[in-house]
Design a protein around this motif. Sequence first.
Motif, PDB file in Angstrom:
ATOM      1  N   UNK A 225       0.794  -1.128  -0.225  1.00 25.90           N
ATOM      2  CA  UNK A 225      -0.486  -0.372  -0.050  1.00 25.90           C
ATOM      3  C   UNK A 225       0.809   0.995   0.345  1.00 25.90           C
ATOM      4  N   UNK A 226       1.886   1.103   0.294  1.00 28.48           N
ATOM      5  CA  UNK A 226       2.749   2.089   0.375  1.00 28.48           C
ATOM      6  C   UNK A 226       3.232   2.792  -0.628  1.00 28.48           C
ATOM      7  N   UNK A 227       3.611   1.663  -1.346  1.00 31.31           N
ATOM      8  CA  UNK A 227       4.506   2.219  -2.415  1.00 31.31           C
ATOM      9  C   UNK A 227       3.848   2.877  -3.583  1.00 31.31           C
ATOM     10  N   UNK A 228       2.569   2.580  -4.104  1.00 28.46           N
ATOM     11  CA  UNK A 228       2.215   3.588  -4.471  1.00 28.46           C
ATOM     12  C   UNK A 228       1.946   5.312  -3.675  1.00 28.46           C
ATOM     13  N   UNK A 229       1.888   5.328  -2.968  1.00 28.09           N
ATOM     14  CA  UNK A 229       1.328   6.435  -2.126  1.00 28.09           C
ATOM     15  C   UNK A 229       2.791   7.334  -1.962  1.00 28.09           C
ATOM     16  N   UNK A 230       4.766   6.406  -2.253  1.00 33.75           N
ATOM     17  CA  UNK A 230       4.886   7.703  -2.197  1.00 33.75           C
ATOM     18  C   UNK A 230       5.433   9.113  -2.803  1.00 33.75           C
ATOM     19  N   UNK A 231       5.101   8.946  -3.951  1.00 33.88           N
ATOM     20  CA  UNK A 231       4.844  10.604  -4.849  1.00 33.88           C
ATOM     21  C   UNK A 231       3.961  10.479  -3.529  1.00 33.88           C
TER      22      UNK A 231
ATOM     23  N   UNK B   8      12.954  -7.338  -4.541  1.00 35.91           N
ATOM     24  CA  UNK B   8      11.126  -6.985  -4.423  1.00 35.91           C
ATOM     25  C   UNK B   8      10.791  -5.258  -3.774  1.00 35.91           C
ATOM     26  N   UNK B   9      12.396  -5.464  -3.273  1.00 36.02           N
ATOM     27  CA  UNK B   9      12.267  -3.592  -3.032  1.00 36.02           C
ATOM     28  C   UNK B   9      12.501  -2.635  -3.943  1.00 36.02           C
ATOM     29  N   UNK B  10      13.490  -3.543  -4.733  1.00 38.61           N
ATOM     30  CA  UNK B  10      14.049  -2.893  -6.242  1.00 38.61           C
ATOM     31  C   UNK B  10      12.804  -2.489  -7.150  1.00 38.61           C
TER      32      UNK B  10
ATOM     33  N   UNK C 272      17.183  -7.958   4.811  1.00 42.44           N
ATOM     34  CA  UNK C 272      18.374  -7.614   4.689  1.00 42.44           C
ATOM     35  C   UNK C 272      18.693  -7.527   2.995  1.00 42.44           C
ATOM     36  N   UNK C 273      18.421  -8.515   2.849  1.00 40.13           N
ATOM     37  CA  UNK C 273      18.346  -7.440   0.989  1.00 40.13           C
ATOM     38  C   UNK C 273      17.362  -6.924   0.816  1.00 40.13           C
ATOM     39  N   UNK C 274      16.870  -6.542   1.114  1.00 43.19           N
ATOM     40  CA  UNK C 274      15.921  -5.601   0.771  1.00 43.19           C
ATOM     41  C   UNK C 274      16.233  -3.800   1.344  1.00 43.19           C
ATOM     42  N   UNK C 275      16.971  -4.120   2.269  1.00 42.16           N
ATOM     43  CA  UNK C 275      17.265  -3.150   2.775  1.00 42.16           C
ATOM     44  C   UNK C 275      18.600  -2.224   2.418  1.00 42.16           C
ATOM     45  N   UNK C 276      19.558  -3.371   1.880  1.00 44.17           N
ATOM     46  CA  UNK C 276      20.319  -2.836   1.171  1.00 44.17           C
ATOM     47  C   UNK C 276      20.339  -2.451  -0.150  1.00 44.17           C
TER      48      UNK C 276
END
Length: 520
Positions: A48-54, A298-300, A421-425
């Motif tokens: 839900x947060x991904x599309x709200x970042x802008x 995933x985070x990218x 950790x992979x997501x954070x890095x």
Amino acid sequence: MATTPAARPRATAGEGDARTGVGFRSDRGPVLAAIMLSTGLVALDATIIATAVPSIVRDLGGFSQFPWLFSIYLLTQAVTVPLYGKFADSLGRKPVMFFGIALFLLGSVLCGVAWSMPVLIIARAIQGIGAGAVQPISMTMVGDLYTVEERARVQGYLASVWGISAVLGPALGGVFSEYVSWRWIFFINLPLGAVAAWVLARRFTERVTRRSHRVDYAGAALLTGGLSLVILGLLEGGVAWGWASARSLVIFAVGAALLVAFVFVERRAAEPVLPLWVFRRRILAGGNLASFVVGALTIGLTSYLPTYAEGVLGTSALVAGFALAALTVGWPIAATLSGRVYLRIGFRDTALIGSVFVVGGAVLISLLTADSPVPAVAAAAFVVGVGMGLTASPTLVAVQSVVGWERRGVVTGTNMFSRSLGSAVGAAVFGAIANATLAARFADPPAGLAGRMPDSADTSNLLVGGDAGGAEPAVADYLRHALYDATHHVFLALVVVAVLGVGALLLMPRRAEPLRFDDV
């Protein structure tokens, strides 16, 4: 063994459990439903947060700081997961889960009332500390309740939670951002969390034999400090200070020293927060590295696909959300099928098939242009999601299958730690790539635009929103192409990470042999 779980209808997870069935009408059905609700708590927030970042950036400012919304959340989640895994094996699953849900909801409230980007980042850190318990303990409960054969079907149920969240999350994020307020993307966690806690309180029981234990505070502090400095250096290097500056070198040097000290402390700790034996067996090491890659990919995608869709293609937050939803729709579909596949050909080979889809989807995303249609974005994301489903589920089940109950919390926590950790890095590295590209474009605009550009990406909201904030056409077009260059470079980096994931899977043996006590 310090604890004896009683959540299972038949004392231990084994062949006897299979007779009780796997569905929701079985003896274990209510507990499975509670686990799915708990997983949904984190899954909905992730999408839900991904599309709200802008929208958040337009309101609070600080475009170059927005990767911290992901990094700080994932960093605090990552460094606390090993602690939660250890506590789950000594204190029981239930109290750890309740603590995580409560802290996650507290962080959600603080996020919803944040008045600046730094405040929101701090609140996200609190959220991350709570989320560090919810996801790994949920997965550990599944490992307790079901046999390897049954988990093939149960993983499909759990993956469906991400699929539902994939549809609801981006849609709600887009609706709240456009028609209400982005703050409601955090407030929506409250009723979901309350229901999850209520169901667990009523349906999940366990008998725990208490014993004294020593918390590895030194190891936790060194791990947190070392990773925090490395993430800080990656995110701010080339933006707040130069990569070769004295400040950057000191930050990386101190961070590396703390991590080296952490390894020495863990070798002597009576109850290490992250026992080193989990990295000594190929199946555990390969599974953890594969989980690291899954987290980074995933985070990218969730960070930069919506930004690309809105800022470059000019779509609305709602449309960008549905494009991203294709990723996590493909994931649960493939995860459900992966159970049948890995029971036939093994965990590693199933994951390798998934890696083909991941690499192929990443290549498709890297080929997107500044004028690509939105369906093409969604299709590429779907292919990656299919690959993730065929990779993530088999590697997690493989890791859980080689240890007994008393160590399942640790190995599951370590696997979730690797993903976080992979997501954070990943958020830090991809953020550094995007920020460096934007900084270069802002520093060297065409001669005709000199003096008409905003000071930097931080002092302008022109980089988000399809209309480029009402800027004059020439400036808006240049900003749009600058943002395309930034996201394109991130997408190229995703291809490299996907290829590295294949190497991680090749470390795993084709057959998963049980881990003997004298091995650890």
